[in-house]
Motif scaffolding. Structure first.
Motif, PDB file in Angstrom:
ATOM      1  N   ASP B 112      40.443  27.424  -7.436  1.00 26.48           N
ATOM      2  CA  ASP B 112      39.379  27.597  -8.421  1.00 26.48           C
ATOM      3  C   ASP B 112      40.032  28.319  -9.593  1.00 26.48           C
ATOM      4  O   ASP B 112      40.275  29.525  -9.542  1.00 26.48           O
ATOM      5  N   ARG B 115      38.615  31.507 -11.135  1.00 29.18           N
ATOM      6  CA  ARG B 115      38.821  32.700 -10.315  1.00 29.18           C
ATOM      7  C   ARG B 115      40.229  33.288 -10.539  1.00 29.18           C
ATOM      8  O   ARG B 115      40.402  34.498 -10.590  1.00 29.18           O
ATOM      9  N   LYS B 118      40.105  35.072 -13.848  1.00 29.95           N
ATOM     10  CA  LYS B 118      39.416  36.364 -13.708  1.00 29.95           C
ATOM     11  C   LYS B 118      40.339  37.391 -13.059  1.00 29.95           C
ATOM     12  O   LYS B 118      40.388  38.548 -13.475  1.00 29.95           O
ATOM     13  N   MET B 119      41.066  36.971 -12.024  1.00 35.96           N
ATOM     14  CA  MET B 119      42.017  37.895 -11.375  1.00 35.96           C
ATOM     15  C   MET B 119      43.060  38.382 -12.368  1.00 35.96           C
ATOM     16  O   MET B 119      43.419  39.557 -12.391  1.00 35.96           O
ATOM     17  N   GLU B 166      31.645  42.687  -7.754  1.00 37.53           N
ATOM     18  CA  GLU B 166      32.335  41.439  -8.068  1.00 37.53           C
ATOM     19  C   GLU B 166      33.768  41.712  -8.547  1.00 37.53           C
ATOM     20  O   GLU B 166      34.733  41.095  -8.078  1.00 37.53           O
ATOM     21  N   SER B 169      35.998  43.127  -5.808  1.00 34.65           N
ATOM     22  CA  SER B 169      36.442  42.150  -4.808  1.00 34.65           C
ATOM     23  C   SER B 169      37.518  41.233  -5.390  1.00 34.65           C
ATOM     24  O   SER B 169      38.407  40.776  -4.663  1.00 34.65           O
ATOM     25  N   LEU B 170      37.467  40.964  -6.706  1.00 32.50           N
ATOM     26  CA  LEU B 170      38.547  40.191  -7.335  1.00 32.50           C
ATOM     27  C   LEU B 170      39.875  40.925  -7.190  1.00 32.50           C
ATOM     28  O   LEU B 170      40.908  40.347  -6.872  1.00 32.50           O
ATOM     29  N   GLU B 173      40.994  40.978  -3.539  1.00 28.54           N
ATOM     30  CA  GLU B 173      41.495  39.660  -3.147  1.00 28.54           C
ATOM     31  C   GLU B 173      42.920  39.451  -3.658  1.00 28.54           C
ATOM     32  O   GLU B 173      43.784  38.938  -2.938  1.00 28.54           O
ATOM     33  N   THR B 179      44.174  34.379  -0.102  1.00 23.02           N
ATOM     34  CA  THR B 179      43.529  33.146  -0.573  1.00 23.02           C
ATOM     35  C   THR B 179      44.499  32.389  -1.490  1.00 23.02           C
ATOM     36  O   THR B 179      45.407  32.994  -2.070  1.00 23.02           O
ATOM     37  N   GLU B 181      43.950  31.276  -4.436  1.00 17.47           N
ATOM     38  CA  GLU B 181      43.840  31.819  -5.792  1.00 17.47           C
ATOM     39  C   GLU B 181      44.698  33.076  -5.942  1.00 17.47           C
ATOM     40  O   GLU B 181      45.402  33.253  -6.933  1.00 17.47           O
TER      41      GLU B 181
END
Lengths: 255, 255
Positions: B112, B115, B118-119, B166, B169-170, B173, B179, B181
């Protein structure tokens, strides 16, 4: 079989009469060309790299990524929020993208947020050639679009054609202001300027003696795409000009 | 009806026994609270701004956006590509996000892309408190996660709880690397470091005398998420240590 140097000379001549990738793009030769697979490599890059395993596509992409690093050296007329220096286009674009992630809910129209973020990341790349045009310099603004269009033509064309077209259309969309994404992105870009000047006691507005009415007029375009953010920005402008800033936005003490 | 000052004093007392928003979050009181609509405003912000039309939510969001502007002052151990100075976290994050847009096709696993972007934008925000940890400082790296976790707790909590969760968690992650991403984002982050050192004649690797084997070992994590990019990066590392850089990546002459 001809001796090796002769074969090389023949190949060099064959390649020399073929178009470069950019000429091919003008001719509309994209994608599958009726040419030897490696002609693009031979016509466009130095011999030094002819046998590296990188594809021509990746080379173009890396050349673009190296080129846009120059954004870190293009200064705006606004300062970083602690006032220590002028901010550059790269860090501004990052902060603008963060604003999009955080403030998306204030858009009045439905938006594709990823598209807004992409616009934020890409919108100032043209300033590598065209320079930062001061928002209140009416003379410079007359030539702005033409200068930026030329820059877009050169810089985005470093990418493979499909990506060049995608990035260019993002920039065009932002400038044209005809979609909800472009309007919301513009509202955030204006808010970034207001915030920077607000946190610096009037910043560029005072430094370059811009009257309050001009500041209000320029930034009121925010009202359509994000009325709540415009209401806040209007208040920030009032406070900054009334010599009473730092009322509505409070800095946070570190750690 | 009681006289005005008395009513105010009573309200002030009522508000004073209510929890603040952050206490409420700890108690799990999110969203619809059985409390007067404006209690959050009254308990959390200065009187100066009590009657502004900004919602408490927008105030929190703006406080976060003001806070993260400090990224522009956090310096890395890598230089901007023209070598003129060290780069900061904000401009690095922008360049990293641009790399994601341009190089997405080299991810081996389906990702994605939004995502990943955003990271890229969020991954270094913790360094506002924790500072930049030099990749080859083994001692500093031992305490890195703990320092960054504390920073994440403070900084993301400036946001309204849903957004705090949110963004946090980014970041989690990205750090956890579990993951597709996160793995692809990490590959790009590493590539950014390699590119900066490559374009600066070995840059931080030479400046801080890091052996080639350590550089290769650290960056070889790229191989899983983006093998073609790792192949290129490996070649760049070889060239940089062999005193023959600027072979595979060519800078573009301006205008």
């Amino acid at each position: 079989m001809l001796p090796c140097p002769v074969r090389w000379a023949l190949w060099a001549w064959v390649y020399s009469i073929l178009p470069t990738t950019s000429q091919a793009a003008v001719l509309g030769w994209r994608g599958s060309l009726p040419l030897p697979a490696h002609w693009r490599v031979a016509r466009n890059i130095s011999f030094q790299v002819l046998y590296s395993p990188m594809s021509e596509r990746l080379k173009q992409q890396m050349a673009f990524l190296v080129e846009i690093d120059k954004m870190k050296g293009i200064l705006r007329r606004t300062r970083v929020l602690d006032g220590s220096r002028y901010e550059n286009d790269a860090e501004h674009s990052w902060h603008f993208a963060m604003m999009a992630l955080v403030l998306a809910e204030y858009a009045t129209e439905p938006i594709d947020l990823f598209r807004v973020v992409k616009m934020a990341l890409v919108h100032d790349i043209v300033e590598i050639d065209a320079g930062d045009t001061f928002a209140y310099d009416d003379q410079a603004r007359q030539t702005q679009y033409e200068r930026e269009r030329k820059a877009a033509e050169r810089i985005f064309a470093l990418l493979p054609p499909d990506q060049a077209a995608e990035f260019r259309s993002l920039w065009e969309e932002f400038v044209a202001q005809q979609t909800p994404e472009a309007r919301f992105a513009m509202a955030l870009d204006r808010l970034a300027g207001v915030l920077a000047n607000y946190c610096n006691n009037g910043g560029g507005w005072r430094e370059f003696q811009v009257p309050k009415e001009k500041v209000i007029a320029r930034n009121s375009v925010m009202a359509r795409a994000a009325p709540e953010l415009w209401e806040m920005a209007r208040q920030m402008i009032e406070e900054a000009f009334a010599d009473a800033p730092l009322g509505i936005i409070q800095p946070v003490a570190s750690q």
